[in-house]
Design a protein around this motif. Sequence first.
Motif, PDB file in Angstrom:
ATOM      1  N   UNK A  64       0.590  -1.467   0.012  1.00  0.00           N
ATOM      2  CA  UNK A  64       0.348  -0.660  -0.365  1.00  0.00           C
ATOM      3  C   UNK A  64       0.450   1.613   0.312  1.00  0.00           C
ATOM      4  N   UNK A  65       1.626   1.542   0.522  1.00  0.00           N
ATOM      5  CA  UNK A  65       2.605   2.394   0.511  1.00  0.00           C
ATOM      6  C   UNK A  65       3.468   2.865  -0.302  1.00  0.00           C
ATOM      7  N   UNK A  66       4.055   1.263  -0.884  1.00  0.00           N
ATOM      8  CA  UNK A  66       4.722   1.873  -2.092  1.00  0.00           C
ATOM      9  C   UNK A  66       3.502   2.354  -3.581  1.00  0.00           C
ATOM     10  N   UNK A  67       2.632   1.703  -3.410  1.00  0.00           N
ATOM     11  CA  UNK A  67       1.331   1.900  -4.440  1.00  0.00           C
ATOM     12  C   UNK A  67       1.047   3.375  -4.491  1.00  0.00           C
ATOM     13  N   UNK A  68       1.134   3.538  -3.273  1.00  0.00           N
ATOM     14  CA  UNK A  68       0.921   5.023  -3.138  1.00  0.00           C
ATOM     15  C   UNK A  68       2.198   6.565  -3.214  1.00  0.00           C
ATOM     16  N   UNK A  69       3.297   5.899  -2.596  1.00  0.00           N
ATOM     17  CA  UNK A  69       4.061   6.600  -3.417  1.00  0.00           C
ATOM     18  C   UNK A  69       4.753   6.896  -4.701  1.00  0.00           C
ATOM     19  N   UNK A  70       4.056   5.710  -5.057  1.00  0.00           N
ATOM     20  CA  UNK A  70       4.320   5.753  -6.860  1.00  0.00           C
ATOM     21  C   UNK A  70       3.572   6.692  -7.715  1.00  0.00           C
ATOM     22  N   UNK A  71       2.003   6.707  -6.793  1.00  0.00           N
ATOM     23  CA  UNK A  71       0.919   7.589  -7.069  1.00  0.00           C
ATOM     24  C   UNK A  71       1.187   9.145  -7.003  1.00  0.00           C
ATOM     25  N   UNK A  72       2.131   9.358  -5.704  1.00  0.00           N
ATOM     26  CA  UNK A  72       2.057  10.832  -5.508  1.00  0.00           C
ATOM     27  C   UNK A  72       3.409  11.023  -6.593  1.00  0.00           C
ATOM     28  N   UNK A  73       4.082  10.108  -6.791  1.00  0.00           N
ATOM     29  CA  UNK A  73       5.293  11.320  -7.719  1.00  0.00           C
ATOM     30  C   UNK A  73       4.644  11.358  -9.361  1.00  0.00           C
ATOM     31  N   UNK A  74       3.782  10.451  -9.154  1.00  0.00           N
ATOM     32  CA  UNK A  74       3.121  10.038 -10.668  1.00  0.00           C
ATOM     33  C   UNK A  74       1.944  11.935 -11.185  1.00  0.00           C
TER      34      UNK A  74
END
Length: 295
Positions: A64-74
Amino acid sequence: MFDFAISTVTIAGIYALMALGLNLQAGYAGLLNFGNIAFAGLGAYAAGIGFGLGWAPLPSLALGVGLAMLLGAFMAGLGRKLAADYWGIATLSIAEILRTVATNEGWLTGGANGISAIPALFDGLPRPWNSVAFLALVLAVLAAAAWLCARLGNGRFGRALRLMREEPQLATCLGYNLRTLKTRAIMASAAVTALGGFLYAHYMSFAGPEYMLASETFLLWTMVMIGGLGNTLGVLVGVVTVQAAHVLVPFAKDWIGFGSDVAGALRLGLIGAILLACLLWRSEGLVPEKLRKIP
């Protein structure tokens, strides 16, 4: 009454985590992210999907944290081509797109019914000690997150974000890369918010598309604005104030004797009145941000 108090404080602690995450980008960096709740949704769905795959809680949290951080980078990447106000609308659109995907992709997310039967983290303990243990976990995580956010805000990174917020041209002249600062702020915010969503899913034993409603983002904004942008203590005060309004209205309903429909409207009206009063007479929040002044 004991169970009600435990539940109230637990939910307040989880929302405080999400509000602290929002404050990292909205308070310190001045970024208008109106889709912040999408990070919490990813954390919640990671808990449900990980449970369905037979994973332990920690790998699900990492997902969950990894996906959220990827979305944040996007999201941060979108800011390169959009002005601040248009970027805020774009983040809101992204959150709505993710909510629509979650509603329709039943094979992964359970569709409109969501993912239920997510186990609580302390199911092995008897009642009410399982709830007490979960509350202790939430408060411990919140204390660590508040300490970390305060350290970041008062350290070099926080000062760089405030400089970017107040004087972006000066920050550029001093050698700061504004895109990198924004990306780091959003990704840090995403990690903290996803952690809150993960805990919320385990507490409610459910993850659904309603976790990513736009109203949830604006509720977090209300908490941060009432308490004080750019101030960790202010955010916590704002969460307590809004949660108190949520709790007091049902008691007032029983005392005065009005219906549940009126209670719902009164709750929204009371929170709106508190926010309006702060905007009119305490525009910097109940606990204003303290900026260093050069003598």
